[in-house]
Design a protein around this motif. Structure first.
Motif, PDB file in Angstrom:
ATOM      1  N   GLU A  75       0.829  -1.205   0.000  1.00 34.63           N
ATOM      2  CA  GLU A  75       0.000   0.000   0.000  1.00 34.63           C
ATOM      3  C   GLU A  75       0.867   1.262   0.000  1.00 34.63           C
ATOM      4  OE1 GLU A  75      -3.303   2.062   2.873  1.00 34.63           O
ATOM      5  OE2 GLU A  75      -3.365  -0.125   2.642  1.00 34.63           O
ATOM      6  N   ARG A  76       1.871   1.292   0.856  1.00 31.52           N
ATOM      7  CA  ARG A  76       2.772   2.460   0.893  1.00 31.52           C
ATOM      8  C   ARG A  76       3.540   2.591  -0.418  1.00 31.52           C
ATOM      9  NH1 ARG A  76       6.478   3.015   5.888  1.00 31.52           N
ATOM     10  NH2 ARG A  76       6.754   5.047   4.933  1.00 31.52           N
ATOM     11  N   TYR A  77       3.980   1.459  -0.982  1.00 27.84           N
ATOM     12  CA  TYR A  77       4.710   1.478  -2.250  1.00 27.84           C
ATOM     13  C   TYR A  77       3.825   2.089  -3.345  1.00 27.84           C
ATOM     14  CZ  TYR A  77       7.862  -0.038  -5.955  1.00 27.84           C
ATOM     15  OH  TYR A  77       8.732  -0.069  -7.019  1.00 27.84           O
ATOM     16  N   PHE A  78       2.561   1.614  -3.459  1.00 30.71           N
ATOM     17  CA  PHE A  78       1.650   2.150  -4.471  1.00 30.71           C
ATOM     18  C   PHE A  78       1.387   3.644  -4.259  1.00 30.71           C
ATOM     19  CE2 PHE A  78      -0.130  -2.267  -5.330  1.00 30.71           C
ATOM     20  CZ  PHE A  78       0.468  -2.351  -6.580  1.00 30.71           C
ATOM     21  N   LYS A  79       1.250   4.076  -3.007  1.00 24.70           N
ATOM     22  CA  LYS A  79       1.042   5.499  -2.737  1.00 24.70           C
ATOM     23  C   LYS A  79       2.212   6.325  -3.256  1.00 24.70           C
ATOM     24  CE  LYS A  79      -2.038   5.148   1.220  1.00 24.70           C
ATOM     25  NZ  LYS A  79      -2.202   5.326   2.671  1.00 24.70           N
ATOM     26  N   HIS A  80       3.441   5.818  -3.067  1.00 25.68           N
ATOM     27  CA  HIS A  80       4.616   6.524  -3.574  1.00 25.68           C
ATOM     28  C   HIS A  80       4.623   6.555  -5.104  1.00 25.68           C
ATOM     29  CE1 HIS A  80       6.226   6.239   0.519  1.00 25.68           C
ATOM     30  NE2 HIS A  80       7.039   7.214   0.141  1.00 25.68           N
ATOM     31  N   VAL A  81       4.217   5.472  -5.738  1.00 28.32           N
ATOM     32  CA  VAL A  81       4.155   5.426  -7.205  1.00 28.32           C
ATOM     33  C   VAL A  81       3.166   6.467  -7.718  1.00 28.32           C
ATOM     34  CG1 VAL A  81       3.465   4.029  -9.200  1.00 28.32           C
ATOM     35  CG2 VAL A  81       4.867   3.008  -7.394  1.00 28.32           C
ATOM     36  N   ILE A  82       1.978   6.498  -7.131  1.00 28.33           N
ATOM     37  CA  ILE A  82       0.924   7.407  -7.592  1.00 28.33           C
ATOM     38  C   ILE A  82       1.302   8.862  -7.357  1.00 28.33           C
ATOM     39  CG2 ILE A  82      -1.458   8.150  -7.157  1.00 28.33           C
ATOM     40  CD1 ILE A  82      -2.019   5.097  -6.580  1.00 28.33           C
ATOM     41  N   THR A  83       1.743   9.190  -6.139  1.00 23.45           N
ATOM     42  CA  THR A  83       2.069  10.592  -5.854  1.00 23.45           C
ATOM     43  C   THR A  83       3.295  11.065  -6.625  1.00 23.45           C
ATOM     44  OG1 THR A  83       3.252   9.946  -3.852  1.00 23.45           O
ATOM     45  CG2 THR A  83       0.958  10.619  -3.597  1.00 23.45           C
ATOM     46  N   ALA A  84       4.258  10.166  -6.863  1.00 23.88           N
ATOM     47  CA  ALA A  84       5.428  10.543  -7.660  1.00 23.88           C
ATOM     48  C   ALA A  84       5.032  10.816  -9.110  1.00 23.88           C
ATOM     49  CB  ALA A  84       6.488   9.457  -7.593  1.00 23.88           C
ATOM     50  N   GLN A  86       2.272  12.034 -10.049  1.00 23.28           N
ATOM     51  CA  GLN A  86       1.588  13.325 -10.044  1.00 23.28           C
ATOM     52  C   GLN A  86       2.534  14.468  -9.702  1.00 23.28           C
ATOM     53  OE1 GLN A  86      -1.356  12.454  -7.072  1.00 23.28           O
ATOM     54  NE2 GLN A  86      -2.773  11.543  -8.544  1.00 23.28           N
ATOM     55  N   GLY A  87       3.789  14.135  -9.346  1.00 25.03           N
ATOM     56  CA  GLY A  87       4.769  15.147  -9.006  1.00 25.03           C
ATOM     57  C   GLY A  87       4.599  15.726  -7.623  1.00 25.03           C
ATOM     58  N   ASP A  88       3.848  15.025  -6.755  1.00 21.60           N
ATOM     59  CA  ASP A  88       3.513  15.573  -5.440  1.00 21.60           C
ATOM     60  C   ASP A  88       4.381  15.085  -4.292  1.00 21.60           C
ATOM     61  OD1 ASP A  88       1.451  16.973  -6.596  1.00 21.60           O
ATOM     62  OD2 ASP A  88      -0.039  15.429  -6.165  1.00 21.60           O
ATOM     63  N   ALA A  89       5.094  13.992  -4.449  1.00 24.12           N
ATOM     64  CA  ALA A  89       5.786  13.415  -3.286  1.00 24.12           C
ATOM     65  C   ALA A  89       6.972  12.565  -3.732  1.00 24.12           C
ATOM     66  CB  ALA A  89       4.807  12.569  -2.483  1.00 24.12           C
ATOM     67  N   PRO A  90       7.715  12.061  -2.755  1.00 27.73           N
ATOM     68  CA  PRO A  90       8.855  11.203  -3.074  1.00 27.73           C
ATOM     69  C   PRO A  90       8.443   9.951  -3.849  1.00 27.73           C
ATOM     70  CG  PRO A  90       8.905  11.863  -0.776  1.00 27.73           C
ATOM     71  CD  PRO A  90       7.579  12.298  -1.331  1.00 27.73           C
ATOM     72  N   ALA A  91       9.364   9.437  -4.628  1.00 31.58           N
ATOM     73  CA  ALA A  91       9.147   8.249  -5.460  1.00 31.58           C
ATOM     74  C   ALA A  91       9.359   6.962  -4.656  1.00 31.58           C
ATOM     75  CB  ALA A  91      10.123   8.289  -6.631  1.00 31.58           C
ATOM     76  N   PRO A  92       9.001   5.825  -5.230  1.00 31.02           N
ATOM     77  CA  PRO A  92       9.238   4.550  -4.558  1.00 31.02           C
ATOM     78  C   PRO A  92      10.709   4.337  -4.198  1.00 31.02           C
ATOM     79  CG  PRO A  92       7.841   4.221  -6.472  1.00 31.02           C
ATOM     80  CD  PRO A  92       8.308   5.649  -6.499  1.00 31.02           C
ATOM     81  N   GLU A  93      11.598   4.905  -4.987  1.00 30.97           N
ATOM     82  CA  GLU A  93      13.029   4.793  -4.685  1.00 30.97           C
ATOM     83  C   GLU A  93      13.375   5.489  -3.375  1.00 30.97           C
ATOM     84  OE1 GLU A  93      12.355   4.020  -8.915  1.00 30.97           O
ATOM     85  OE2 GLU A  93      11.774   5.715  -7.662  1.00 30.97           O
ATOM     86  N   ASP A  94      12.699   6.588  -3.079  1.00 33.13           N
ATOM     87  CA  ASP A  94      12.912   7.279  -1.800  1.00 33.13           C
ATOM     88  C   ASP A  94      12.441   6.412  -0.637  1.00 33.13           C
ATOM     89  OD1 ASP A  94      13.897   9.985  -2.672  1.00 33.13           O
ATOM     90  OD2 ASP A  94      11.975   9.942  -3.731  1.00 33.13           O
ATOM     91  N   TYR A  95      11.313   5.753  -0.813  1.00 30.24           N
ATOM     92  CA  TYR A  95      10.776   4.841   0.203  1.00 30.24           C
ATOM     93  C   TYR A  95      11.748   3.684   0.425  1.00 30.24           C
ATOM     94  CZ  TYR A  95       7.483   1.303   2.084  1.00 30.24           C
ATOM     95  OH  TYR A  95       6.866   0.328   2.824  1.00 30.24           O
ATOM     96  N   ALA A  96      12.205   3.065  -0.651  1.00 32.44           N
ATOM     97  CA  ALA A  96      13.158   1.947  -0.542  1.00 32.44           C
ATOM     98  C   ALA A  96      14.452   2.400   0.123  1.00 32.44           C
ATOM     99  CB  ALA A  96      13.439   1.358  -1.926  1.00 32.44           C
TER     100      ALA A  96
END
Length: 135
Positions: A75-84, A86-96
């Protein structure tokens, strides 16, 4: 040569009591003995992440790159994918990166989903880490 291991997101579901890196992922066994046993971050103290700069320096390849295998909440991974996207938040790479390392930031990096385990993704995360070792 790139070395891989397993890290757990500290917010992921923790149903892996007694897990030791390398016990389910053979590629991780290569570094089990190189990470100090007193590094007990992560899910119920059963994981060895985030890595310190000293640990990362010992494990990186000659080019300064390091690849780790992470267990990340879907769920957190998908949230990072979606917001990244849209240009709104860190990407999945930032989460990892935040799960795998206690320093630096993603650079020349890539995440790749290898599979799933319950509500988590098994993700391969590669990044260039050398320039952050002096931070």
């Amino acid at each position: 040569m790139t070395i891989m291991t397993l890290a757990l997101d500290t917010n992921a579901a923790c149903d892996l009591d007694g897990y030791r890196p390398g016990s389910h992922f053979p590629e991780a066994a290569a570094i089990d003995d190189r990470i100090p046993a007193d590094n007990e971050a992560g899910c119920r103290g059963n994981t060895l992440f985030p890595l310190s700069s000293v640990q990362a320096e010992d494990l990186m390849d000659r080019d300064g790159n390091l690849t780790v295998t992470l267990l990340l909440d879907q769920e957190r991974y998908f949230k990072h994918v979606i917001t990244a996207a849209q240009g709104d938040a860190p990407a999945p790479e930032d989460y990892a990166h935040a799960v795998a390392y206690g320093f630096g930031r993603p650079r020349e990096c890539v995440t790749r989903i290898l599979g799933t385990s319950g509500g988590d993704f098994i993700v391969s995360y590669s990044t260039h880490i050398r320039e952050f070792l002096d931070d």
